[in-house]
Design a protein around this motif. Structure first.
Motif, short mmCIF file in Angstrom:
data_model
loop_
_atom_site.label_atom_id
_atom_site.label_comp_id
_atom_site.label_asym_id
_atom_site.label_seq_id
_atom_site.Cartn_x
_atom_site.Cartn_y
_atom_site.Cartn_z
N UNK A 127 0.86 -1.19 0.00
CA UNK A 127 0.00 0.00 0.00
C UNK A 127 0.89 1.24 0.00
N UNK A 128 0.27 2.40 -0.14
CA UNK A 128 1.03 3.63 -0.39
C UNK A 128 2.03 3.96 0.72
N UNK A 129 1.74 3.59 1.95
CA UNK A 129 2.60 3.96 3.07
C UNK A 129 3.36 2.75 3.63
N UNK A 130 3.40 1.65 2.89
CA UNK A 130 4.06 0.44 3.38
C UNK A 130 5.55 0.65 3.53
N UNK A 131 6.08 0.17 4.66
CA UNK A 131 7.52 0.28 4.92
C UNK A 131 8.17 -1.09 5.08
N UNK A 132 7.38 -2.17 4.93
CA UNK A 132 7.95 -3.50 5.01
C UNK A 132 8.21 -3.98 6.42
N UNK A 133 7.65 -3.33 7.44
CA UNK A 133 7.91 -3.79 8.81
C UNK A 133 7.20 -5.13 9.04
N UNK A 134 7.72 -5.89 9.96
CA UNK A 134 7.17 -7.21 10.26
C UNK A 134 5.95 -7.05 11.16
N UNK A 135 4.81 -7.51 10.68
CA UNK A 135 3.58 -7.45 11.46
C UNK A 135 3.38 -8.68 12.32
N UNK A 136 3.78 -9.84 11.81
CA UNK A 136 3.52 -11.07 12.54
C UNK A 136 4.39 -12.20 12.07
N UNK A 191 5.48 -4.99 -5.13
CA UNK A 191 4.78 -4.69 -3.90
C UNK A 191 5.57 -3.66 -3.09
N UNK A 192 4.98 -2.51 -2.84
CA UNK A 192 5.66 -1.45 -2.11
C UNK A 192 6.04 -1.92 -0.71
N UNK A 193 7.26 -1.59 -0.31
CA UNK A 193 7.74 -1.95 1.01
C UNK A 193 8.60 -3.18 1.06
N UNK A 194 8.68 -3.93 -0.04
CA UNK A 194 9.48 -5.16 -0.06
C UNK A 194 10.93 -4.82 -0.42
N UNK A 195 11.92 -5.26 0.38
CA UNK A 195 13.33 -4.97 0.06
C UNK A 195 13.79 -5.68 -1.21
N UNK A 196 14.94 -5.26 -1.73
CA UNK A 196 15.55 -5.92 -2.88
C UNK A 196 15.83 -7.39 -2.57
N UNK A 197 15.76 -8.22 -3.59
CA UNK A 197 15.95 -9.65 -3.39
C UNK A 197 17.33 -9.96 -2.81
N UNK A 198 18.37 -9.27 -3.27
CA UNK A 198 19.73 -9.60 -2.83
C UNK A 198 19.97 -9.30 -1.36
N UNK A 199 19.09 -8.53 -0.72
CA UNK A 199 19.28 -8.21 0.69
C UNK A 199 18.74 -9.29 1.62
#
Length: 421
Positions: free
Chosen positions: A257-266, A373-381
């Motif tokens: 979503x527009x404000x997604x930061x990729x933090x772990x929810x669960x 998907x917004x908030x998902x880091x690069x694969x290599x990380x």
């Protein structure tokens, strides 16, 4: 057959989803209609017991509608016993569906005397909130409409329905003043013929830390923690050493979503669909005893259940990861199960993996370091559990595929998790 037509006279339906009160309910729950019929029968001075014939899950057909936020009202402080430090006024959301131009149809494969039912239907003036006036009537035939839902034990669409002895439960709870929520039943569109996912129930704990890049390590740590709480002779469902379906350990992020930061929810335990009740109960009991996990060489992360009085974030809902779609994108990268053969493209290797795990072969596979998907880091990380090759991917199928979808070598530890795009 009893077919009830519900016409929304203002073209809107104002009612909240009981599990997410800021979201509208759509289509109207059959249990809500049933309760309205019971109330109408009592208002007319009639015995509602004939309605027990409708204590089953009906077929539901409906047309398009658009969600709208609706009004937000605040209950005055005089009506709320607020704890110290809490906001004195409580927000009451009135989400709605608008643009309703065709009726909603509910069809029960039962019989009920039309002469008794007609006045009861006429006595129902609205469904949901009073802002959504409705006209109910009996019809002979079901029309063909864009949306068609029928009860399906493996269906991913959940609707509240009047279950067995639901009328008696309503009467008992009305007398006591207690709140009652109808049971949910799975539904699906019988026209689509979508194959079920091999994955079933998802159980989630809320962590106080963790990074999405370490999904495989978080999944491994959760598995070890759950196994430490299980009997010594635990089921292969948990340890996964035997060649039988076993649990997957997921890291569920806030993405897309527009404000997604990729933090772990669960952190979740995803069980196979084909699991026995004793195995399931053993796994759930062990998970419920876990209070924290320890990453190798890393910090301790506390875990707790989602508070019952709070609505789940979308990222923790199974339906977020399970709804049928013809296009799926990786939330965590796919780790290839083998090196591509000479002259074979990575895309073909991923398509082979889909077939191996029981999914149809995709028509198109796109790969890259970035997920759409917004908030998902690069694969290599990301950090798989063992050396190999991994990539983000977008998979396109000719027909909708139902999730959850997990692919690749580390799928049981949270990598290769896809989400409908």
């Amino acid at each position: 057959m009893v077919i009830i037509q519900a016409e929304f006279l203002r073209g809107c339906y104002v009612a909240a989803d009981p599990t997410a009160t800021e979201q509208p309910e759509w289509p109207p729950a059959p249990a809500r209609l049933f309760s309205a019929l019971v109330a109408s029968a009592y208002a007319l001075g009639r015995d509602p017991s004939p309605l027990s014939a409708l204590e089953t899950a009906p077929e539901v057909r409906f047309g398009p509608a658009v969600p709208a936020p609706g009004a937000v009202n605040y209950a005055p402080a005089a009506f709320i016993h607020a704890a110290k430090g809490e906001r004195p006024n409580r927000a009451i959301h009135r989400p709605q569906m608008v643009g309703i131009r065709v009726p909603v149809y509910f069809a029960w494969d039962q019989t009920l005397d039309p002469a008794w039912l007609q006045p009861v239907l006429a006595g129902v003036t609205y469904l949901g909130r009073a802002e959504s006036p409705v006209r109910l009537s009996l019809v002979q035939d079901l029309p063909v409409l864009p949306h068609h839902l029928a009860p399906d034990p493996r269906g991913e669409e959940l609707l509240r329905v009047p279950g067995e002895r639901w009328l008696a439960q309503l009467q008992a709870h009305y007398a006591s003043g207690a709140q009652l929520v109808a049971p949910y039943v799975g539904y699906s569109d019988p026209r689509q013929g979508i194959a079920p996912s091999p994955w079933g129930e998802l159980l989630v704990l809320r962590p106080d830390g963790g990074e999405l890049r370490a999904a495989a390590q978080l999944g491994d740590a959760l598995r070890r923690a759950v196994m430490s709480q299980a009997p010594t002779t635990m089921s292969p469902l948990l340890h996964g050493h035997d060649k039988v379906p076993h649990a997957a350990w997921l890291t569920l992020p806030d993405i897309g979503h527009a404000h997604a930061a990729g933090r772990v929810l669960g952190l979740g335990m995803l069980l196979p669909r084909a699991v026995s009740r004793p195995e399931r109960d053993e796994a759930v009991l062990a998970l419920s005893r876990v209070r924290d996990i320890h990453l190798e060489g890393g910090p301790r992360i506390g875990l707790q259940p989602q508070p019952a009085h709070q609505a789940n974030p979308n990222g923790l809902e199974r339906r977020t990861w399970a709804r049928a779609s013809s296009t799926w994108a990786t939330a965590t990268p796919i780790v290839l199960e083998r090196h591509p053969k000479r002259g074979q493209a990575v895309e073909a290797c991923i398509a082979d993996t889909c077939e191996r795990w029981g999914y149809p072969r995709p028509t198109i596979v796109e790969i890259g370091q970035h997920s759409p998907l917004r908030g998902v880091p690069l694969a290599r990380t990301f950090l798989p559990r063992r050396p190999g090759r991994w990539t983000h991917a977008v998979l396109h199928w000719a027909h909708p595929v139902r999730g959850p979808v997990l692919l690749g070598r580390d799928q049981h530890f949270g990598l290769g998790l896809l989400r409908p795009l």
